[in-house]
Scaffold this motif. Sequence first.
Motif, mmCIF file in Angstrom:
data_model
loop_
_atom_site.group_PDB
_atom_site.id
_atom_site.type_symbol
_atom_site.label_atom_id
_atom_site.label_comp_id
_atom_site.label_asym_id
_atom_site.label_seq_id
_atom_site.Cartn_x
_atom_site.Cartn_y
_atom_site.Cartn_z
ATOM 1 N N LYS A 48 1.946 2.139 -29.619
ATOM 2 C CA LYS A 48 3.241 2.415 -30.241
ATOM 3 C C LYS A 48 4.117 1.161 -30.303
ATOM 4 O O LYS A 48 4.663 0.846 -31.354
ATOM 5 N N ASP A 49 4.241 0.462 -29.184
ATOM 6 C CA ASP A 49 5.110 -0.726 -29.151
ATOM 7 C C ASP A 49 4.598 -1.817 -30.093
ATOM 8 O O ASP A 49 5.387 -2.471 -30.778
ATOM 9 N N THR A 50 3.301 -2.009 -30.145
ATOM 10 C CA THR A 50 2.714 -3.016 -31.036
ATOM 11 C C THR A 50 3.023 -2.674 -32.490
ATOM 12 O O THR A 50 3.427 -3.544 -33.269
ATOM 13 N N LEU A 51 2.843 -1.414 -32.859
ATOM 14 C CA LEU A 51 3.104 -1.021 -34.242
ATOM 15 C C LEU A 51 4.583 -1.076 -34.566
ATOM 16 O O LEU A 51 4.967 -1.467 -35.675
ATOM 17 N N ILE A 52 5.426 -0.707 -33.611
ATOM 18 C CA ILE A 52 6.873 -0.804 -33.828
ATOM 19 C C ILE A 52 7.259 -2.261 -34.068
ATOM 20 O O ILE A 52 8.030 -2.564 -34.989
ATOM 21 N N ARG A 53 6.726 -3.187 -33.263
ATOM 22 C CA ARG A 53 7.023 -4.619 -33.476
ATOM 23 C C ARG A 53 6.592 -5.058 -34.871
ATOM 24 O O ARG A 53 7.311 -5.798 -35.553
ATOM 25 N N GLY A 54 5.428 -4.615 -35.311
ATOM 26 C CA GLY A 54 4.954 -4.965 -36.650
ATOM 27 C C GLY A 54 5.861 -4.405 -37.739
ATOM 28 O O GLY A 54 6.164 -5.089 -38.719
ATOM 29 N N ALA A 55 6.304 -3.176 -37.561
ATOM 30 C CA ALA A 55 7.198 -2.557 -38.541
ATOM 31 C C ALA A 55 8.544 -3.280 -38.589
ATOM 32 O O ALA A 55 9.095 -3.518 -39.668
ATOM 33 N N LEU A 56 9.067 -3.648 -37.425
ATOM 34 C CA LEU A 56 10.349 -4.355 -37.379
ATOM 35 C C LEU A 56 10.250 -5.725 -38.050
ATOM 36 O O LEU A 56 11.200 -6.161 -38.716
ATOM 37 N N ALA A 57 9.116 -6.399 -37.887
ATOM 38 C CA ALA A 57 8.932 -7.703 -38.522
ATOM 39 C C ALA A 57 8.918 -7.580 -40.046
ATOM 40 O O ALA A 57 9.436 -8.443 -40.752
ATOM 41 N N ALA A 58 8.348 -6.484 -40.531
ATOM 42 C CA ALA A 58 8.245 -6.282 -41.969
ATOM 43 C C ALA A 58 9.493 -5.632 -42.569
ATOM 44 O O ALA A 58 9.743 -5.771 -43.766
ATOM 45 N N ARG A 59 10.236 -4.929 -41.741
ATOM 46 C CA ARG A 59 11.412 -4.195 -42.214
ATOM 47 C C ARG A 59 12.631 -4.535 -41.357
ATOM 48 O O ARG A 59 12.986 -3.800 -40.440
ATOM 49 N N VAL A 112 15.889 0.973 -30.939
ATOM 50 C CA VAL A 112 16.621 1.366 -29.739
ATOM 51 C C VAL A 112 15.908 0.752 -28.544
ATOM 52 O O VAL A 112 14.707 0.941 -28.368
ATOM 53 N N ARG A 113 16.642 0.017 -27.755
ATOM 54 C CA ARG A 113 16.096 -0.576 -26.532
ATOM 55 C C ARG A 113 16.270 0.452 -25.414
ATOM 56 O O ARG A 113 17.379 0.708 -24.954
ATOM 57 N N ARG A 114 15.149 1.047 -24.993
ATOM 58 C CA ARG A 114 15.208 2.110 -23.995
ATOM 59 C C ARG A 114 15.625 1.575 -22.631
ATOM 60 O O ARG A 114 15.415 0.413 -22.307
ATOM 61 N N VAL A 115 16.194 2.476 -21.843
ATOM 62 C CA VAL A 115 16.524 2.201 -20.449
ATOM 63 C C VAL A 115 15.482 2.956 -19.628
ATOM 64 O O VAL A 115 15.266 4.147 -19.833
ATOM 65 N N ILE A 116 14.814 2.234 -18.709
ATOM 66 C CA ILE A 116 13.716 2.823 -17.941
ATOM 67 C C ILE A 116 13.866 2.432 -16.474
ATOM 68 O O ILE A 116 14.216 1.299 -16.156
ATOM 69 N N THR A 117 13.563 3.367 -15.595
ATOM 70 C CA THR A 117 13.600 3.068 -14.155
ATOM 71 C C THR A 117 12.300 2.385 -13.744
ATOM 72 O O THR A 117 11.535 2.876 -12.933
ATOM 73 N N ALA A 159 7.727 -5.608 -15.467
ATOM 74 C CA ALA A 159 6.509 -4.828 -15.669
ATOM 75 C C ALA A 159 5.898 -5.100 -17.038
ATOM 76 O O ALA A 159 4.730 -4.800 -17.259
ATOM 77 N N GLY A 160 6.683 -5.666 -17.946
ATOM 78 C CA GLY A 160 6.146 -6.054 -19.243
ATOM 79 C C GLY A 160 6.053 -4.901 -20.219
ATOM 80 O O GLY A 160 6.604 -3.828 -20.008
ATOM 81 N N GLY A 161 5.313 -5.161 -21.294
ATOM 82 C CA GLY A 161 5.197 -4.180 -22.365
ATOM 83 C C GLY A 161 6.335 -4.354 -23.340
ATOM 84 O O GLY A 161 6.665 -5.463 -23.746
ATOM 85 N N GLU A 162 6.965 -3.285 -23.683
ATOM 86 C CA GLU A 162 8.075 -3.303 -24.635
ATOM 87 C C GLU A 162 9.292 -4.029 -24.072
ATOM 88 O O GLU A 162 9.395 -4.267 -22.867
ATOM 89 N N ASP A 163 10.226 -4.332 -24.954
ATOM 90 C CA ASP A 163 11.519 -4.882 -24.541
ATOM 91 C C ASP A 163 12.385 -3.695 -24.128
ATOM 92 O O ASP A 163 12.763 -2.873 -24.959
ATOM 93 N N PHE A 164 12.631 -3.562 -22.836
ATOM 94 C CA PHE A 164 13.421 -2.449 -22.330
ATOM 95 C C PHE A 164 14.389 -2.961 -21.280
ATOM 96 O O PHE A 164 14.279 -4.081 -20.793
ATOM 97 N N GLU A 165 15.353 -2.122 -20.938
ATOM 98 C CA GLU A 165 16.289 -2.442 -19.867
ATOM 99 C C GLU A 165 15.824 -1.731 -18.606
ATOM 100 O O GLU A 165 15.845 -0.508 -18.533
#
Length: 174
Positions: free
Chosen positions: A13-24, A30-35, A40-46
């Motif tokens: 999901k995160d990889t495809l979202i990054r690709g979509a954002l680059a093209a659009r 939305v930058r999610r907030v996660i406990t 931990a890496g992966g998506e850009d989150f708070e």
Amino acid sequence: MIIAIVGPSGAGKDTLIRGALAARPDLRLVRRVITRPTEAGGEDFEGVTPEDFAQRKARGDFALTWEAHGLSYGIPRDQIAGSGDVIFNGSRAALPAAVRIFPGLRVILVTAPEIVLASRLAARGRETATDIRDRLSRAAFEMPEGIGFQTVVNDASPEVGAARLLAALQPERA
């Protein structure tokens, strides 16, 4: 329009979202907030502590929250406001609440064959073998009844997957 991207862990999901954002560039993520620690890496989150999350939730800072894999997730209310298309990485289990909170919510399910999910989960190195088995057992989680969605199968390269997501993001035709 608000768009929820959902699917099993490892679907990309995160990889495809990054690709979509680059093209659009008109899409707002939305930058999610996660406990979970930000390192931990992966998506850009708070990353926040459970205590901070609980305080923010009590203040009404989140438009939507849910629990998954022992973590708390929040969609900040202020990131949903405004015009234009907004996209967020959501949870299939949280969709009933999401469709009540966000009238007109579009839902896109990103998925992949189990062997692909297992390989991706192992490669990211965040989960134990037991965690991977647990996540794979949830991969077949049925979408909540009565919620319309489109499916994007992400079983090829990131470029092909992003193109499939971009096609799904096109305005629906009546």
